[in-house]
Design a protein around this motif. Sequence first.
Motif, short mmCIF file in Angstrom:
data_model
loop_
_atom_site.label_atom_id
_atom_site.label_comp_id
_atom_site.label_asym_id
_atom_site.label_seq_id
_atom_site.Cartn_x
_atom_site.Cartn_y
_atom_site.Cartn_z
N ASP A 94 26.26 -33.75 0.38
CA ASP A 94 25.63 -34.61 1.40
C ASP A 94 24.82 -33.92 2.23
N ASP A 95 23.49 -34.28 2.65
CA ASP A 95 22.52 -33.48 3.40
C ASP A 95 22.94 -33.48 4.96
N ASN A 96 23.84 -34.24 5.22
CA ASN A 96 24.20 -34.08 6.42
C ASN A 96 25.53 -33.44 7.02
N LEU A 97 25.45 -32.33 7.52
CA LEU A 97 26.67 -31.24 7.76
C LEU A 97 27.77 -31.79 8.29
N ILE A 98 27.95 -32.44 9.35
CA ILE A 98 29.06 -33.25 9.66
C ILE A 98 29.83 -34.15 8.63
N ASN A 99 29.00 -34.75 8.13
CA ASN A 99 29.60 -36.05 7.03
C ASN A 99 30.00 -35.18 5.70
N ARG A 100 29.45 -34.09 5.51
CA ARG A 100 29.72 -33.16 4.37
C ARG A 100 30.93 -32.39 4.94
N MET A 101 31.11 -31.91 5.84
CA MET A 101 32.43 -31.09 6.16
C MET A 101 33.70 -32.01 6.44
N LEU A 102 33.58 -33.41 6.79
CA LEU A 102 34.65 -33.88 7.16
C LEU A 102 35.85 -34.32 6.05
N PRO A 103 35.52 -34.51 4.78
CA PRO A 103 36.43 -34.43 3.59
C PRO A 103 37.23 -33.11 3.48
N SER A 104 36.53 -32.10 3.93
CA SER A 104 37.51 -30.72 3.67
C SER A 104 38.00 -30.53 4.79
N HIS A 105 37.69 -30.96 5.93
CA HIS A 105 38.67 -30.81 7.22
C HIS A 105 39.94 -31.59 7.08
N ILE A 106 39.75 -32.86 6.67
CA ILE A 106 40.73 -33.62 6.30
C ILE A 106 41.98 -33.22 5.20
N LEU A 107 41.41 -32.84 4.21
CA LEU A 107 42.32 -32.20 3.11
C LEU A 107 42.96 -31.19 3.41
N LEU B 94 33.33 -44.69 -1.49
CA LEU B 94 33.97 -44.48 -0.13
C LEU B 94 33.01 -44.62 0.83
N LEU B 95 33.44 -45.27 2.02
CA LEU B 95 32.54 -45.67 3.04
C LEU B 95 32.67 -44.86 4.28
N LYS B 96 31.54 -44.31 4.54
CA LYS B 96 31.43 -43.49 5.89
C LYS B 96 31.49 -44.72 7.13
N PRO B 97 32.09 -44.27 8.17
CA PRO B 97 32.81 -43.24 8.57
C PRO B 97 34.21 -43.22 7.54
N LEU B 98 34.25 -42.00 7.14
CA LEU B 98 35.44 -41.71 6.12
C LEU B 98 36.80 -41.73 6.90
N LYS B 99 37.79 -42.51 6.05
CA LYS B 99 39.14 -42.56 6.50
C LYS B 99 39.97 -41.75 5.61
N ILE C 237 30.19 -39.21 14.08
CA ILE C 237 31.10 -39.06 15.48
C ILE C 237 32.45 -39.93 15.03
N VAL C 238 32.23 -41.18 14.60
CA VAL C 238 33.29 -41.96 14.22
C VAL C 238 34.41 -41.32 13.37
N GLY C 239 33.86 -40.90 12.33
CA GLY C 239 34.74 -40.09 11.39
C GLY C 239 35.55 -38.95 11.92
N TYR C 240 34.95 -38.13 12.77
CA TYR C 240 35.58 -37.17 13.13
C TYR C 240 36.56 -37.39 14.56
N SER C 241 35.94 -38.36 15.23
CA SER C 241 36.99 -39.10 16.31
C SER C 241 38.15 -39.71 15.70
N GLU C 242 37.98 -40.41 14.59
CA GLU C 242 39.51 -40.95 13.84
C GLU C 242 40.27 -39.95 13.43
N PHE C 243 39.55 -38.63 12.97
CA PHE C 243 40.21 -37.78 12.47
C PHE C 243 41.28 -37.09 13.42
#
Lengths: 127, 269
Positions: free
Chosen positions: A9-22, A105-110, B54-60
Amino acid sequence: MKKIILVVDDNLINRMLPSHILRFFDLNVQVIECECGEDALRMLRVHQVTHVLLDIFMPQMSGLDVLNEIKAVPAYAHIRLIAYTADVFAAEAAQFESMGFDDALLKPLKRAELLRALNMPNLDEGA
Amino acid sequence: MYKRAQARSVQEVFVRLCLSRLKSWIFHEHDVVSIDSQLMDRLSHELRTSLTGIVGYSEFVESTSAEPMVNFTAKMIRESSQNLARTSNSFFDLYRLEHRRMRVECSVFSISTLVTEVVRLNQKFALERDVNLFSTCSRDTYLSHMNSDAQKVRQVIDAIVFAAVQSAAAGQSVHVDVSIDENKRFMKLVFISFNPLSSSSQNQLFKDFWHNKSYQFSLQEGPGIELALAKKMIYFLRGQVEYLSLSNKSSNLIVKLPINSYDQSWCFI
């Protein structure tokens, strides 16, 4: 076998989120990241990747270009290709399947959705 | 003879000059529109990408933090970002509609599945507001399919359901009834809110929706732009919209959308 997940993913925030969750849930997976299609193809040659989360809209090489490159290599046939998109209405599983993806998988990631796509047990459901 | 030929040649030169100016003007306009459109697409993508982060991280944070104050803050950030995302999506869609850049892409889909899905997706929001949201579907409709743009039909239903739930007071109900007409030409959606007319902001909302020709939603905060878009989208899909109020009983918004209007994909450009 340990799962190795490549997030493209070219967007840093969206790229980091899956690894933070896992990582937070201490799941036995390795997450590697890169910001463009070219880097993704290089990383596939180095790592034994099992799953790829692929953003669709990226500059230069789009997610669909990367998908086609991966599909063209028989050695990568075992890799589960998962579209990772913010396009709410394009997130129809059937539409992505017709493109060649195994899942979407749809962003925002759940978290529950991520675990489902990775075939991992949802901790909440077990509780 | 000579003079006539000379006049004709002057006329030709003039016409050529006009044509060349017209051509350069058209190309210039085309370039401007194209750059404008690219900029809007880019803006739309950038906004959506940032908001999903923003939404993804706030949900997290919401799902992992044990601190009530942190949870509450994360929830507020998430809800605010989701509202902003809805508004910006509506704004960009309105822009596309106004500039005749909206495309219709048809596919065959089940009417009942689509309506049920939209209602299901709004259930969490309805629950938070203590609003009873439910849908009904006749047996004929349950088995019927529609050949239209599923995304836009879904967008219309979603915008109206969301607005109806948002404006309903706690303890009230919003009912979505779906049926098809006898000739099987239209899908008829009736959005019923059980809210007394005298005191209801919901009635005002539907009135605004009905009378509004532009985007002047003065009284209702939040759903205005989405409803304006929904109404434009209904006309764009060649549908109809009616408003019916039953005094001290309910406010009904009736939307009719053609079941099979398009033989192939088309666009306004």
